[in-house]
Design an enzyme around this catalytic site. Structure first.
Site, mmCIF file in Angstrom:
data_model
loop_
_atom_site.group_PDB
_atom_site.id
_atom_site.type_symbol
_atom_site.label_atom_id
_atom_site.label_comp_id
_atom_site.label_asym_id
_atom_site.label_seq_id
_atom_site.Cartn_x
_atom_site.Cartn_y
_atom_site.Cartn_z
ATOM 1 N N ASN A 5 -1.727 6.158 -2.101
ATOM 2 C CA ASN A 5 -2.415 5.891 -0.841
ATOM 3 C C ASN A 5 -1.857 4.576 -0.302
ATOM 4 O O ASN A 5 -2.247 3.510 -0.762
ATOM 5 C CB ASN A 5 -3.928 5.789 -1.094
ATOM 6 C CG ASN A 5 -4.691 5.415 0.173
ATOM 7 O OD1 ASN A 5 -4.110 5.334 1.255
ATOM 8 N ND2 ASN A 5 -5.991 5.180 0.040
ATOM 9 N N LYS A 7 -2.336 3.259 2.479
ATOM 10 C CA LYS A 7 -3.240 2.623 3.440
ATOM 11 C C LYS A 7 -2.441 2.201 4.685
ATOM 12 O O LYS A 7 -1.463 2.869 5.030
ATOM 13 C CB LYS A 7 -3.991 1.465 2.774
ATOM 14 C CG LYS A 7 -4.663 1.921 1.456
ATOM 15 C CD LYS A 7 -5.629 0.969 0.864
ATOM 16 C CE LYS A 7 -6.202 1.543 -0.423
ATOM 17 N NZ LYS A 7 -7.212 0.710 -1.041
ATOM 18 N N HIS A 93 -12.569 8.279 1.779
ATOM 19 C CA HIS A 93 -12.218 7.019 1.126
ATOM 20 C C HIS A 93 -13.271 5.974 1.480
ATOM 21 O O HIS A 93 -13.780 5.950 2.604
ATOM 22 C CB HIS A 93 -10.831 6.554 1.578
ATOM 23 C CG HIS A 93 -10.319 5.444 0.720
ATOM 24 N ND1 HIS A 93 -10.770 4.154 0.837
ATOM 25 C CD2 HIS A 93 -9.444 5.451 -0.316
ATOM 26 C CE1 HIS A 93 -10.164 3.402 -0.074
ATOM 27 N NE2 HIS A 93 -9.353 4.171 -0.794
ATOM 28 N N GLU A 95 -13.030 2.972 2.257
ATOM 29 C CA GLU A 95 -12.712 2.136 3.419
ATOM 30 C C GLU A 95 -13.099 2.848 4.713
ATOM 31 O O GLU A 95 -13.448 2.196 5.700
ATOM 32 C CB GLU A 95 -11.223 1.752 3.377
ATOM 33 C CG GLU A 95 -10.981 0.685 2.310
ATOM 34 C CD GLU A 95 -9.619 0.748 1.641
ATOM 35 O OE1 GLU A 95 -8.703 1.378 2.178
ATOM 36 O OE2 GLU A 95 -9.493 0.163 0.547
ATOM 37 N N GLU A 167 -13.451 6.889 -7.201
ATOM 38 C CA GLU A 167 -13.021 5.519 -6.927
ATOM 39 C C GLU A 167 -14.262 4.633 -6.776
ATOM 40 O O GLU A 167 -14.850 4.565 -5.682
ATOM 41 C CB GLU A 167 -12.233 5.458 -5.608
ATOM 42 C CG GLU A 167 -10.955 6.231 -5.601
ATOM 43 C CD GLU A 167 -9.959 5.693 -4.582
ATOM 44 O OE1 GLU A 167 -8.808 5.517 -4.949
ATOM 45 O OE2 GLU A 167 -10.340 5.429 -3.422
ATOM 46 N N GLY A 173 -9.048 -2.546 -5.257
ATOM 47 C CA GLY A 173 -8.383 -3.795 -4.871
ATOM 48 C C GLY A 173 -8.935 -5.044 -5.513
ATOM 49 O O GLY A 173 -8.672 -6.153 -5.053
ATOM 50 N N SER A 211 -7.649 -0.200 -8.548
ATOM 51 C CA SER A 211 -6.883 -1.205 -9.321
ATOM 52 C C SER A 211 -6.022 -0.595 -10.423
ATOM 53 O O SER A 211 -5.862 -1.200 -11.483
ATOM 54 C CB SER A 211 -7.829 -2.262 -9.900
ATOM 55 O OG SER A 211 -8.485 -2.950 -8.872
ATOM 56 N N GLY A 232 -3.476 2.647 -4.929
ATOM 57 C CA GLY A 232 -3.350 1.903 -3.680
ATOM 58 C C GLY A 232 -2.226 0.886 -3.769
ATOM 59 O O GLY A 232 -1.043 1.229 -3.712
HETATM 60 P P1 13P Z 1 -6.047 -0.153 -5.268
HETATM 61 O O1 13P Z 1 -5.199 0.629 -6.234
HETATM 62 O O2 13P Z 1 -5.250 -1.112 -4.434
HETATM 63 O O3 13P Z 1 -7.219 -0.794 -5.950
HETATM 64 O O4 13P Z 1 -6.638 0.889 -4.221
HETATM 65 C C1 13P Z 1 -7.262 2.016 -4.710
HETATM 66 C C2 13P Z 1 -7.500 2.937 -3.597
HETATM 67 O O5 13P Z 1 -8.264 2.658 -2.712
HETATM 68 C C3 13P Z 1 -6.723 4.200 -3.583
HETATM 69 O O6 13P Z 1 -7.244 5.077 -2.659
#
Ligand code: 13P
Length: 248
Positions: A5, A7, A93, A95, A167, A173, A211, A232
């Site tokens: 992902n 983003k 997601h 976010e 997640e 993150g 993470s 991510g």
């Molecule tokens: P990170 O791997 O940066 O923590 O992000 C995870 C994520 O949101 C994947 O969709």
């Protein structure tokens, strides 16, 4: 399955560079074909899908509209994603749930539209830190999955394999991850919940996201019920992504 992902990151050049490297790599690892999914920002889906061709690396999207078409400025429909070659689409997601205020019901509608256009949804679920501390994880997951189950029940056709990404919001993150035992319990609950509520699904694949790096991926790989990762930050760098997969 290893799903990247990206983003709202990567330039057109970065995306093309990643795709070149990934293509050369997968040519040496046929066993990974159809197990690597890259989800870039909307403008890069088509060029990436063209570049990756039938290399065995799949192009996906990060979201879609809950509406089929019409006056929804700034939105992208499931059909449009299918037109440009997206075969998977992340939905729900955190976010999008938190920053764009997407409801679980809207996410259910997206899943229905993705089914209609033969795009495989990657449905994200997960609890906040507060909910985790209050031991509400499963209650939250049940609420988030309810509209998804409804969409599955009313679908004309569903993918052979249905993908859910667990997640935890507090792990995205942050460098924090759940204990392996916690993950095993959550995966086992998701599996039995989906099997009992949506028995038409033949196979459920559960990804972990939050993470993920090469170290924790290595220790998580043995967890019962884990079917891969949604990555991510560490998916932005090809070498880091490759290290998570663990094949040079
Ligand atoms: P990170 O791997 O940066 O923590 O992000 C995870 C994520 O949101 C994947 O969709």
């Amino acid at each position: 399955m290893y799903a990247a992902n990206w983003k709202m990151n990567m330039s057109a050049g970065d995306a093309a560079d990643f795709a070149d490297k990934a293509k050369a790599w997968i040519a040496r690892h046929h066993e990974l074909q159809n197990y690597i999914v890259i989800c870039p920002s909307f403008p890069f889906i088509l060029p990436l899908a063209i570049e990756l061709g039938n290399s065995g690396i799949i192009t996906g999207a990060q979201n879609c509209s809950e509406f089929p078409h019409g006056a929804y400025t700034g939105q992208v429909s499931a059909k449009q994603l299918a037109d440009v070659g997206a075969m998977f689409c992340i939905v729900g997601h955190n976010e999008c749930r938190s920053l764009l205020h997407e409801s679980s019901d809207a996410i259910g509608k997206k899943v229905s539209l993705l089914f209609e256009h033969a795009i495989n949804p990657i449905v994200c679920v997960g609890e906040t830190a507060f909910e985790f501390e209050q031991h509400q994880t499963l209650t939250i997951l049940e609420q988030q999955l309810a509209p998804i189950i409804k969409a599955i029940k009313s679908a004309q056709s569903i993918p052979h394999e249905f993908i859910i990404a667990y997640e935890p919001v507090w792990a995205i993150g942050t460098g924090k991850t759940p204990e392996p035992q916690t993950l095993e319990n959550v995966f086992s609950w998701i599996l039995s919940h989906m099997q009992s509520k949506a028995p038409s699904i033949q196979k459920i694949r559960i990804l972990y996201g939050g993470s993920v790096d090469s170290l924790n991926a290595k220790s998580f790989k043995h967890i019962k019920g884990l079917g891969g990762f949604l990555i991510g930050g560490a998916s932005l760098d090809f070498q880091k992504f490759k290290n998570i997969v663990g094949l040079d």
